[in-house]
Design a protein around this motif. Structure first.
Motif, PDB file in Angstrom:
ATOM      1  N   ALA A  82      29.486  19.290  14.832  1.00  0.00           N
ATOM      2  CA  ALA A  82      30.781  18.659  14.592  1.00  0.00           C
ATOM      3  C   ALA A  82      31.176  18.836  13.130  1.00  0.00           C
ATOM      4  N   TRP A  83      32.470  18.666  12.868  1.00  0.00           N
ATOM      5  CA  TRP A  83      32.983  18.670  11.504  1.00  0.00           C
ATOM      6  C   TRP A  83      32.831  17.275  10.908  1.00  0.00           C
ATOM      7  N   GLU A  84      32.324  17.224   9.684  1.00  0.00           N
ATOM      8  CA  GLU A  84      32.188  15.955   8.972  1.00  0.00           C
ATOM      9  C   GLU A  84      32.933  16.049   7.645  1.00  0.00           C
ATOM     10  N   ASN A  85      33.677  15.005   7.312  1.00  0.00           N
ATOM     11  CA  ASN A  85      34.339  14.980   6.022  1.00  0.00           C
ATOM     12  C   ASN A  85      33.295  14.978   4.913  1.00  0.00           C
ATOM     13  N   ASP A  86      33.509  15.816   3.896  1.00  0.00           N
ATOM     14  CA  ASP A  86      32.514  15.973   2.826  1.00  0.00           C
ATOM     15  C   ASP A  86      32.849  15.134   1.595  1.00  0.00           C
ATOM     16  N   GLY A  87      33.658  14.087   1.780  1.00  0.00           N
ATOM     17  CA  GLY A  87      33.930  13.178   0.679  1.00  0.00           C
ATOM     18  C   GLY A  87      35.266  13.376   0.003  1.00  0.00           C
ATOM     19  N   ILE A  88      35.995  14.432   0.384  1.00  0.00           N
ATOM     20  CA  ILE A  88      37.339  14.686  -0.145  1.00  0.00           C
ATOM     21  C   ILE A  88      38.327  14.497   1.003  1.00  0.00           C
ATOM     22  N   SER A  89      39.231  13.514   0.865  1.00  0.00           N
ATOM     23  CA  SER A  89      40.173  13.202   1.952  1.00  0.00           C
ATOM     24  C   SER A  89      41.620  13.467   1.563  1.00  0.00           C
ATOM     25  N   ILE A  90      41.839  14.250   0.513  1.00  0.00           N
ATOM     26  CA  ILE A  90      43.166  14.689   0.116  1.00  0.00           C
ATOM     27  C   ILE A  90      43.256  16.193   0.373  1.00  0.00           C
ATOM     28  N   TYR A  95      36.998  25.704  -2.154  1.00  0.00           N
ATOM     29  CA  TYR A  95      35.688  25.052  -2.325  1.00  0.00           C
ATOM     30  C   TYR A  95      34.662  26.113  -2.682  1.00  0.00           C
ATOM     31  N   ARG A  96      33.801  25.767  -3.617  1.00  0.00           N
ATOM     32  CA  ARG A  96      32.651  26.620  -3.920  1.00  0.00           C
ATOM     33  C   ARG A  96      31.488  25.743  -4.364  1.00  0.00           C
ATOM     34  N   LYS A  97      30.282  26.206  -4.067  1.00  0.00           N
ATOM     35  CA  LYS A  97      29.089  25.546  -4.558  1.00  0.00           C
ATOM     36  C   LYS A  97      28.371  26.523  -5.466  1.00  0.00           C
ATOM     37  N   ILE A  98      28.193  26.127  -6.716  1.00  0.00           N
ATOM     38  CA  ILE A  98      27.582  26.982  -7.722  1.00  0.00           C
ATOM     39  C   ILE A  98      26.336  26.272  -8.237  1.00  0.00           C
ATOM     40  N   GLY A  99      25.175  26.841  -7.933  1.00  0.00           N
ATOM     41  CA  GLY A  99      23.933  26.145  -8.242  1.00  0.00           C
ATOM     42  C   GLY A  99      23.857  24.883  -7.411  1.00  0.00           C
ATOM     43  N   GLY A 100      23.621  23.749  -8.053  1.00  0.00           N
ATOM     44  CA  GLY A 100      23.569  22.489  -7.320  1.00  0.00           C
ATOM     45  C   GLY A 100      24.856  21.694  -7.389  1.00  0.00           C
ATOM     46  N   THR A 101      25.935  22.309  -7.911  1.00  0.00           N
ATOM     47  CA  THR A 101      27.195  21.595  -8.087  1.00  0.00           C
ATOM     48  C   THR A 101      28.272  22.148  -7.167  1.00  0.00           C
ATOM     49  N   SER A 102      28.976  21.246  -6.502  1.00  0.00           N
ATOM     50  CA  SER A 102      30.097  21.625  -5.658  1.00  0.00           C
ATOM     51  C   SER A 102      31.402  21.417  -6.410  1.00  0.00           C
ATOM     52  N   TYR A 103      32.374  22.286  -6.148  1.00  0.00           N
ATOM     53  CA  TYR A 103      33.699  22.193  -6.765  1.00  0.00           C
ATOM     54  C   TYR A 103      34.756  22.289  -5.675  1.00  0.00           C
ATOM     55  N   LEU A 110      41.090  19.350  -9.995  1.00  0.00           N
ATOM     56  CA  LEU A 110      39.803  19.946  -9.654  1.00  0.00           C
ATOM     57  C   LEU A 110      38.737  18.867  -9.677  1.00  0.00           C
ATOM     58  N   TRP A 111      37.916  18.830  -8.621  1.00  0.00           N
ATOM     59  CA  TRP A 111      36.862  17.836  -8.489  1.00  0.00           C
ATOM     60  C   TRP A 111      35.505  18.534  -8.468  1.00  0.00           C
ATOM     61  N   SER A 112      34.460  17.791  -8.858  1.00  0.00           N
ATOM     62  CA  SER A 112      33.102  18.335  -8.783  1.00  0.00           C
ATOM     63  C   SER A 112      32.147  17.265  -8.284  1.00  0.00           C
ATOM     64  N   GLU A 119      33.950  13.631  -8.474  1.00  0.00           N
ATOM     65  CA  GLU A 119      34.667  13.143  -9.649  1.00  0.00           C
ATOM     66  C   GLU A 119      35.728  14.166 -10.048  1.00  0.00           C
ATOM     67  N   GLN A 120      36.900  13.657 -10.460  1.00  0.00           N
ATOM     68  CA  GLN A 120      37.922  14.532 -11.008  1.00  0.00           C
ATOM     69  C   GLN A 120      37.461  15.054 -12.370  1.00  0.00           C
ATOM     70  N   ILE A 121      37.608  16.359 -12.603  1.00  0.00           N
ATOM     71  CA  ILE A 121      37.141  16.905 -13.881  1.00  0.00           C
ATOM     72  C   ILE A 121      38.234  17.637 -14.656  1.00  0.00           C
ATOM     73  N   ALA A 122      39.352  17.997 -13.998  1.00  0.00           N
ATOM     74  CA  ALA A 122      40.387  18.743 -14.720  1.00  0.00           C
ATOM     75  C   ALA A 122      41.702  18.717 -13.956  1.00  0.00           C
ATOM     76  N   CYS A 123      42.800  18.864 -14.709  1.00  0.00           N
ATOM     77  CA  CYS A 123      44.152  19.004 -14.141  1.00  0.00           C
ATOM     78  C   CYS A 123      44.446  17.906 -13.122  1.00  0.00           C
ATOM     79  N   GLU A 124      44.167  16.673 -13.508  1.00  0.00           N
ATOM     80  CA  GLU A 124      44.244  15.547 -12.583  1.00  0.00           C
ATOM     81  C   GLU A 124      45.611  15.360 -11.944  1.00  0.00           C
ATOM     82  N   GLU A 125      46.670  15.718 -12.651  1.00  0.00           N
ATOM     83  CA  GLU A 125      48.020  15.486 -12.136  1.00  0.00           C
ATOM     84  C   GLU A 125      48.653  16.737 -11.555  1.00  0.00           C
TER      85      GLU A 125
END
Length: 266
Positions: A82-90, A95-103, A110-112, A119-125
């Motif tokens: 099944a599809w599960e929401n991965d914590g982003i509901s907007i 999406y990319r996962k680089i090393g142990g960090t998801s973006y 942009l969230w990570s 957490e929001q990390i850039a260009c919040e608006e």
């Protein structure tokens, strides 16, 4: 893997927005008809649990053997059943996962996630469509242009281009982007961008595959080339709008608007 795509019952009826190639199957997102898995024999299975067919799928990503769908209602992960929401509901666009960090590129910046919390990390608006994460630079494509963060200098540069920049790639040291007006944006390495139209084709996106950059357009698939000190397009497959591509082994797979999922050897 060679996928036979001439068998499915109604594949020609579906416009497709994204395709991803796994080691023994394909995943394809249709416009308004759900997400499918296609095995090596050409059998199609609908991955419908947990995600409504009408959900707008912007991109599929297959990384670390995990399939993610960037959709208009958030980021989803396929757990095998099944599809599960991965914590982003907007609304999510990349999406990319680089090393142990998801973006995740979303409607609100942009969230990570490096642990269990996004957490929001850039260009919040800003509405963020794509990004490139390099050792020195974080490059973000958004609704008004491109933003670049220099990690070594701890400094941002913002290029307001008065257009939505919808995809990014690097080609021969030049930053390449696409606009929502169908243009190709080419950085001159001095902080300016040239806007180029190659005749009639409307450019949807640029995609880096290995050392090559491919261009998806409403007239077909092209490859970027550098001839006589100019960036130009070389035709790969003409005749139908191509929205996305992926590669596996010696095969190239294309998601198209009118001719289903196409494949050919490269």
């Amino acid at each position: 893997m060679q996928i036979e795509t001439s068998k499915p019952w109604n594949w020609l009826l579906f416009p497709f927005s994204s395709v991803k190639a796994g080691p023994d199957c394909l995943f394809a997102a249709s416009v308004g008809h759900g997400i499918y898995q296609i095995d090596a024999e050409g059998s199609w299975e609908k991955l419908s649990n947990g995600l409504d067919d009408k959900t707008s799928v912007n991109r599929l990503q297959l990384q670390h053997d995990l399939l993610h769908a960037c959709t208009g209602s958030g980021l989803y992960e396929w757990n095998g059943e099944a599809w599960e929401n991965d914590g982003i509901s907007i609304p999510c666009y990349q999406y990319r996962k680089i090393g142990g960090t998801s973006y995740a590129a979303t409607e609100y910046g942009l969230w990570s996630k490096s642990g269990s919390k996004w957490e929001q990390i850039a260009c919040e608006e800003k509405k963020v469509y794509d990004f490139i994460n390099l050792p020195q630079y974080l490059i973000i494509a958004h609704e008004s242009g491109i933003s670049l963060y220099d990690r070594f200098m701890d400094d941002w540069a913002h290029f307001e281009l008065e257009t939505h920049v919808t995809s990014l790639a690097v080609f021969r040291g030049h930053l390449i982007g696409t606009s929502d007006k169908g243009e190709l944006l080419i950085g001159d390495k001095k902080g300016k961008f040239d806007r180029i139209r190659f005749g009639k084709p409307f450019i949807f996106s640029v995609l880096a595959k290995g050392n090559d950059v491919y261009v998806c357009t409403d007239r077909g698939l092209f490859q970027l080339a550098y001839i006589c000190n100019q960036v130009t397009l070389l035709s790969i497959k003409l005749g139908c709008p191509v929205t996305d591509i992926d590669m596996q082994g010696g095969s190239l797979y294309m998601a198209t608007l009118f001719e289903g999922i196409q494949t050919f050897n490269i």
